[in-house]
Write an enzyme that holds these catalytic residues in place. Structure first.
Site, PDB file in Angstrom:
ATOM      1  N   ASP A 101      -3.470 -10.797  -0.876  1.00  0.00           N
ATOM      2  CA  ASP A 101      -2.310 -10.057  -0.393  1.00  0.00           C
ATOM      3  C   ASP A 101      -0.935 -10.509  -1.287  1.00  0.00           C
ATOM      4  OD1 ASP A 101      -0.210  -7.850   0.213  1.00  0.00           O
ATOM      5  OD2 ASP A 101      -1.282  -7.573   1.952  1.00  0.00           O
ATOM      6  N   ASP A 202       1.897  -5.403  -2.925  1.00  0.00           N
ATOM      7  CA  ASP A 202       2.714  -4.645  -1.259  1.00  0.00           C
ATOM      8  C   ASP A 202       3.855  -3.935  -2.344  1.00  0.00           C
ATOM      9  OD1 ASP A 202       3.196  -4.694   1.052  1.00  0.00           O
ATOM     10  OD2 ASP A 202       4.565  -5.718   0.538  1.00  0.00           O
ATOM     11  N   GLU A 244       0.143  -1.156  -4.516  1.00  0.00           N
ATOM     12  CA  GLU A 244       0.675   0.032  -3.743  1.00  0.00           C
ATOM     13  C   GLU A 244       1.837   0.728  -4.046  1.00  0.00           C
ATOM     14  OE1 GLU A 244       2.247   0.093   1.404  1.00  0.00           O
ATOM     15  OE2 GLU A 244       3.284  -1.426  -0.575  1.00  0.00           O
ATOM     16  N   HIS A 318      -3.757  -1.468   8.305  1.00  0.00           N
ATOM     17  CA  HIS A 318      -2.900  -1.909   8.404  1.00  0.00           C
ATOM     18  C   HIS A 318      -1.232  -1.284   8.993  1.00  0.00           C
ATOM     19  CE1 HIS A 318      -0.927  -3.336   4.918  1.00  0.00           C
ATOM     20  NE2 HIS A 318       0.026  -4.124   5.892  1.00  0.00           N
ATOM     21  N   ASP A 319      -0.443  -0.152   8.622  1.00  0.00           N
ATOM     22  CA  ASP A 319       0.582   0.528   8.934  1.00  0.00           C
ATOM     23  C   ASP A 319       0.226   1.570   9.368  1.00  0.00           C
ATOM     24  OD1 ASP A 319       1.725  -1.932   7.518  1.00  0.00           O
ATOM     25  OD2 ASP A 319       1.792  -0.785   5.606  1.00  0.00           O
TER      26      ASP A 319
HETATM   27  O1  TEU Z   1       4.332  -1.538   3.639  1.00  0.00           O
HETATM   28  C1  TEU Z   1       4.615  -0.405   2.813  1.00  0.00           C
HETATM   29  C2  TEU Z   1       6.056   0.228   3.389  1.00  0.00           C
HETATM   30  O2  TEU Z   1       6.933   0.913   2.810  1.00  0.00           O
HETATM   31  C3  TEU Z   1       5.775   0.352   4.627  1.00  0.00           C
HETATM   32  O3  TEU Z   1       6.982  -0.457   5.083  1.00  0.00           O
HETATM   33  C4  TEU Z   1       5.625   1.784   5.291  1.00  0.00           C
HETATM   34  O4  TEU Z   1       6.705   2.548   4.919  1.00  0.00           O
HETATM   35  C5  TEU Z   1       5.470   1.754   7.098  1.00  0.00           C
HETATM   36  O5  TEU Z   1       4.515   0.848   6.782  1.00  0.00           O
HETATM   37  C6  TEU Z   1       4.754   3.318   7.180  1.00  0.00           C
HETATM   38  O6  TEU Z   1       5.091   2.816   8.611  1.00  0.00           O
HETATM   39  C7  TEU Z   1       4.385  -2.166   3.042  1.00  0.00           C
HETATM   40  C8  TEU Z   1       2.822  -3.241   4.008  1.00  0.00           C
HETATM   41  O7  TEU Z   1       2.089  -2.549   3.864  1.00  0.00           O
HETATM   42  C9  TEU Z   1       3.751  -3.078   5.089  1.00  0.00           C
HETATM   43  O8  TEU Z   1       2.913  -4.296   6.367  1.00  0.00           O
HETATM   44  C10 TEU Z   1       5.110  -3.835   5.120  1.00  0.00           C
HETATM   45  O9  TEU Z   1       5.925  -4.047   6.732  1.00  0.00           O
HETATM   46  C11 TEU Z   1       5.973  -4.047   4.328  1.00  0.00           C
HETATM   47  O10 TEU Z   1       5.190  -3.530   2.761  1.00  0.00           O
HETATM   48  C12 TEU Z   1       7.082  -5.108   3.730  1.00  0.00           C
HETATM   49  O11 TEU Z   1       6.337  -6.441   3.084  1.00  0.00           O
END
Ligand code: TEU
Ligand code: CA
Length: 549
Positions: A101, A202, A244, A318-319
């Site tokens: 990542d 990311d 992403e 994971h989000d």
């Molecule tokens: O996520 C991108 C992102 O925009 C997230 O903040 C999203 O809006 C949120 O998770 C929705 O619940 C990436 C990663 O996948 C995330 O885990 C990180 O926190 C974020 O970037 C910052 O690096």
């Protein structure tokens, strides 16, 4: 004419590991790299080709590793560099590539660059980040950070604010600075040298931000930066790369994933994942899923990228909350609906991603108290909404449905203590349903969600129509049925699924009754109407058929 070799990743299935929650090997309650090495047999048995590892670099863990303080070392919590090298080597023996990542939009505020940058304006690292003067003693402008609060933080030593799109501890890197870009490329080349199989990038659509113009995603220089990045690094190897991009449209996705390889292999886009929220509001403001719109959205992506780009296929990460709880039924029809969702996803064109535990039908969690939650986004939301006058119960309802911690509870390996995740105390509590839902039980049960995923993954390897077939959505206006065909020169595949807990008849043209059944989520054969022109689908029933043309 020389045939272009089809890239390996078009045929691949990727498994995402959230290292903190996958497998602990030393009893400290935190998943680690050695733990992953110990589970490679399991991953090989599942049939996946690559593992995307959420960040394991050195990090103060303000955002669980998405705040990196050293890109070229491993956080001691997860192990060390030689563990990482061992993982890459051992995974290769299991025919699994390791995808790292890359968080390139920001670093941790504890990264060496930032510690230097904030010392003074003439420090050589100052310009590695995005700084602005205040306006009449106030913030440079009203931009907000994704995890709450202003996007600006004051640093008295330099008399300036730095810009952060995420937490205060995640200062944004300045991509306008060619030195920053060069440092990043060298770091990537160093990892490529170690034999990694690819990268997940990311929030890559946010690197070309222009805060003075309130621009976050899709800044004017974005694709210029990405093409340089790709040329200087990825194109020197045979990698899978996935960007992403929350702000991607199909037009933008064609740039990211142009078959000429000038940017990435594919994108993660989220248009289909933000439909069940109130128009113009946040993900916490729940709304029912507009099913017909969902189908049309997925169909649009299938058709517009056909031959012109490449998509990733995912329900979970994971989000995101667990898909079986979100759009399936995690009670009575948990097994059927988890399988149905898998069929719909894996039958489409693109590279499927399986998020750890999805292959077991793992569900959302409902912790009794906010203190059981660990995610910075969840905790900030709770505080902000409480201050904003929301009822505690309403906030918890949103958290139960949408918190990122739904996906971050420990992997459920067995019915033993802490689900076999750790011999110590897990950093976040295990979902109490681990006694019923766990890998050990599911491996023994041929009808489990786990074995269904195995079968689905294998089908992709034996039926080229999965990779190349042209997509056609059937019954677009139907409120209950998700049906489509995939067609190549030789075969036609049909996916036909009931998205609801009630029976639903699916009309088809007669020629499907004798087709080969590729996969089906009920024990007994599907029921056909007497004239053989309709499948009488049971709750969440899904079939995948294939016929020769
Ligand atoms: O996520 C991108 C992102 O925009 C997230 O903040 C999203 O809006 C949120 O998770 C929705 O619940 C990436 C990663 O996948 C995330 O885990 C990180 O926190 C974020 O970037 C910052 O690096
Ligand atoms: Ca550990």
């Amino acid at each position: 004419m020389t045939e272009m070799k089809k890239p390996w990743w078009k045929n691949a299935v990727v498994y995402q590991i959230y290292p903190k929650s996958f497998q602990d090997s030393n009893g400290d309650g935190i998943g680690d790299i050695k733990g992953i090495i110990g589970r490679l047999d399991y991953l090989e048995e599942l049939g996946i080709d690559a593992v995307w590892l959420s960040p394991v670099y050195c990090s103060p863990q303000d955002d669980n590793g998405y705040d990196i303080s050293d890109y070229q070392d491993i956080d001691p919590m997860f192990g060390n560099l030689s563990d990482m090298e061992e993982l890459i080597r051992e995974a290769k023996k299991h025919n699994i590539r390791i995808v790292m990542d890359l968080v390139l939009n920001h670093t941790s505020d504890e990264h060496r660059w930032f510690r230097e940058a904030k010392k003074s304006k003439d420090n050589p690292y100052h310009d590695y980040y995005v700084w602005r003067d205040g306006v009449e003693g106030e913030y440079p402008n009203e931009m907000k950070a994704a995890f709450g609060g202003p996007a600006w933080e004051w640093v008295p030593e330099v008399n300036q604010y730095y810009f952060h799109q995420f937490s205060v501890k995640q200062p944004d890197l300045n991509w306008e600075n060619p030195k920053v870009r060069r440092e990043i490329y060298d770091m990537i080349l160093w990892w490529m040298d170690k034999g990694v199989g690819g990268f997940r990038l990311d929030v890559i659509d946010q690197i070309a931000k222009e805060p003075d113009r309130m621009i976050t995603n899709n800044g004017p220089r974005l694709h210029e930066f990405l093409q340089e990045l790709s040329r200087e690094t990825f194109q020197k190897g045979d990698l899978i790369t996935v960007g992403e991009a929350w702000g991607a449209t199909t037009e933008i996705a064609k740039l990211y994933s142009d078959p000429d390889g000038s940017e990435f292999s594919m994108v993660f886009q989220f248009e289909h994942m933000v439909m069940d929220q109130q128009e113009g509001k946040e993900k916490w403001d729940l709304a029912p899923l507009p099913f017909v719109r969902l189908k049309k959205c997925l169909a649009k992506w299938q058709n517009e990228l056909y031959g012109k780009g490449w998509n990733s296929l995912f329900w979970d990460n994971h989000d995101l909350p667990r898909i079986v709880s979100r759009w399936g039924d995690d009670g009575k029809y948990r097994v059927e609906s988890a399988k149905m969702l898998a069929v719909i996803l894996h039958g489409m064109q693109g590279t499927p991603y399986v998020y750890q535990g999805e292959e077991l039908g793992m569900t959302n969690v409902r912790f009794p108290d906010i203190s059981d939650y660990k995610d910075i986004e969840t905790l900030n939301l709770y505080r902000e909404r409480l201050e904003g006058g929301y009822e505690k119960e309403d906030i918890m309802r949103s958290i139960y449905a949408r918190s990122r911690d739904n996906a971050r509870t420990p992997m459920q390996w067995s019915a033993g203590p802490s689900a076999g995740f750790t011999t110590g105390t897990p950093w976040i509590a295990v979902n109490p349903n681990y006694t019923e839902i766990n890998a050990e039980e599911e491996r023994k049960d041929p009808d489990s969600v786990y074995h269904f995923y195995r079968k689905l993954i294998r089908l992709r390897k034996t039926h080229p129509v999965f990779v190349d077939g042209k997509f056609n959505l059937l019954l677009p206006e139907d409120e209950r049925i998700f049906a489509y065909t995939r067609t190549d020169g030789m075969h036609q595949m049909l996916v036909c699924a009931n998205f609801t807990g009630e029976a639903a008849a699916c009309p088809l043209d007669g020629k499907w009754k004798d087709a080969e059944m590729l996969i089906h989520n009920y024990g007994e054969d599907p029921a056909w109407s007497d004239d053989g022109e309709r499948i009488m689908l049971k709750p969440y029933e899904a079939v995948m058929l294939c016929r020769k043309l």
